[in-house]
Every structure is written in C-alpha cells, then in structure tokens.
Design a protein around this motif. Structure first.
Motif, short mmCIF file in Angstrom:
data_model
loop_
_atom_site.label_atom_id
_atom_site.label_comp_id
_atom_site.label_asym_id
_atom_site.label_seq_id
_atom_site.Cartn_x
_atom_site.Cartn_y
_atom_site.Cartn_z
N GLU A 1 19.99 -39.05 -44.34
CA GLU A 1 19.40 -37.92 -44.31
C GLU A 1 20.17 -36.55 -44.53
N TYR B 1 22.00 -34.72 -50.22
CA TYR B 1 21.41 -35.87 -51.00
C TYR B 1 20.08 -35.47 -51.40
N ASP B 2 19.67 -34.21 -51.00
CA ASP B 2 18.13 -33.87 -51.18
C ASP B 2 17.94 -33.72 -52.66
N GLY B 3 18.87 -33.07 -53.45
CA GLY B 3 18.70 -32.84 -54.88
C GLY B 3 18.65 -34.30 -55.72
N LYS C 1 17.57 -37.08 -54.24
CA LYS C 1 16.43 -37.78 -53.64
C LYS C 1 15.52 -37.33 -54.41
N LYS C 2 15.34 -35.91 -54.61
CA LYS C 2 13.97 -35.33 -55.12
C LYS C 2 14.03 -35.51 -56.65
N GLN C 3 15.10 -35.70 -57.15
CA GLN C 3 15.38 -36.11 -58.95
C GLN C 3 16.54 -36.87 -58.99
N GLU D 1 16.89 -45.24 -58.35
CA GLU D 1 16.06 -44.86 -57.35
C GLU D 1 16.67 -44.62 -56.27
N HIS E 1 25.94 -32.70 -58.87
CA HIS E 1 25.78 -32.59 -57.46
C HIS E 1 26.99 -32.46 -56.44
#
Length: 181
Positions: free
Chosen positions: A59, A63-65, A67-69, A75, A109
């Motif tokens: 969470e 890692y948001d970027g 996860k989004k792309q 995957e 990232h």
C-alpha cells in the motif's frame, strides 16, 4: 489480507511451491493460465521491492505510479504483503531482462528493486542462463547492488570484486590467461 506470522508462512509456502513448479515444469510462472515455457528471447520473472531493514508494504504511496502504469510486460501484484511485479520481458538471458527492467524502474521511479523471490540462496540448479540457478544468481546480485552501497561500496567496487574473484579478464570474457574459442 493475512497478518503477521500467517502472512510469512503463506509467503514461504508459496515460494516453496514455486520452486517445485520450476523443478517439474521448467522456467516461467504459470499463474492465471499463462503458457508454460517462454518464447526464445523472452524471460519470465518476478521482482519484489523488499529493501533490507525497511517494513515496506504494498500500500506504500511510492508504488502508486508503478501500480497505475506498470512497465511494459509487467503486472503489479501484492506478494507476501510487498510490492511486486510479475513480468514477461525481452532479454537474451534472464539477467539481461532483469537488469534492464531494474534500471528502468530505478531511473523512472527511484526504486532499486531488491528481490527475485529466492529465499534459500544455498539451493542450486545448473539449468542454464534462464532457469532456477540464474534466478538465484540474480537474487544474490540484486542483494549486493542494494547492500554494498549501504556499506560504502560503489558499483565499480562491486564489479571489480566480481572480476577479481572470478579471475576474469578486464573485458569480462573469461579467466585471465584462458583463451576462449
């Protein structure tokens, strides 16, 4: 989501089953109906961000970027509570594909991917440059890439160590004094 010791036990069981699957079915992960062996020049592997001494979780906002792309051919997936990528990427050999993706993630990232999911590093398989043994070598190299700088070693120090310890020529072609065909 499973918590604490149960999550650790589940993660360990999963990786042991993965090792058995490798032994019985060959390289490449088999989840979700994906085909068995990968095509020549395509490598399948799992990368996990699990830095030593940090309690990162899937969470985590960093890692948001990803996860989004996610990177092409990958995957995003929660693996044992950690952020992971299941990937099918081009590469002549496993380590080529892993290194390329790790560099892409580090540049884009700021994350140094640290784990290929190998728990028992003393296990061994002489199954070539794309098999279980290659994953073990890759795991050890990722660990060195993360931990060496924490101790004050630079990339050049680590490369020099490998070249010297292996007795290879400056160009990395093989043991010093040995002519390769």
């Amino acid at each position: 989501m499973i918590q604490g010791g149960a999550a650790d036990w589940g993660f360990e069981l999963g990786w042991k089953l993965r090792g058995l699957e490798h032994a019985l079915l060959g390289s490449g992960w088999k989840r979700g109906g994906r085909p068995g062996p990968s095509a020549p020049g395509v490598q399948r592997f799992t990368l996990i961000h699990w830095p030593v001494g940090e309690g990162t979780r899937f969470e985590d906002a960093r890692y948001d970027g990803l996860k989004k792309q996610p990177p092409q051919g990958c995957e995003a997936e929660e693996i044992g509570g950690r952020f992971g990528l299941r990937c099918e990427r081009p590469g002549a050999r496993l380590l080529d594909a892993v290194a390329e993706l790790c560099g892409e993630i580090r540049t884009g990232h700021g994350l140094l991917m640290t784990d290929l999911g190998i728990e028992k590093l003393w296990e061994w398989s002489a199954d070539g440059t794309d098999g279980w043994g290659a994953e073990i070598v890759g795991q050890l190299l990722l660990m060195a890439a993360e931990r060496g700088p924490r101790l004050g070693y630079g990339v050049d120090d680590l490369v020099r160590f490998l070249r010297t310890a292996a007795g290879s020529c400056r160009d990395g072609s093989g043991p010093a004094g040995v002519v390769r065909p």
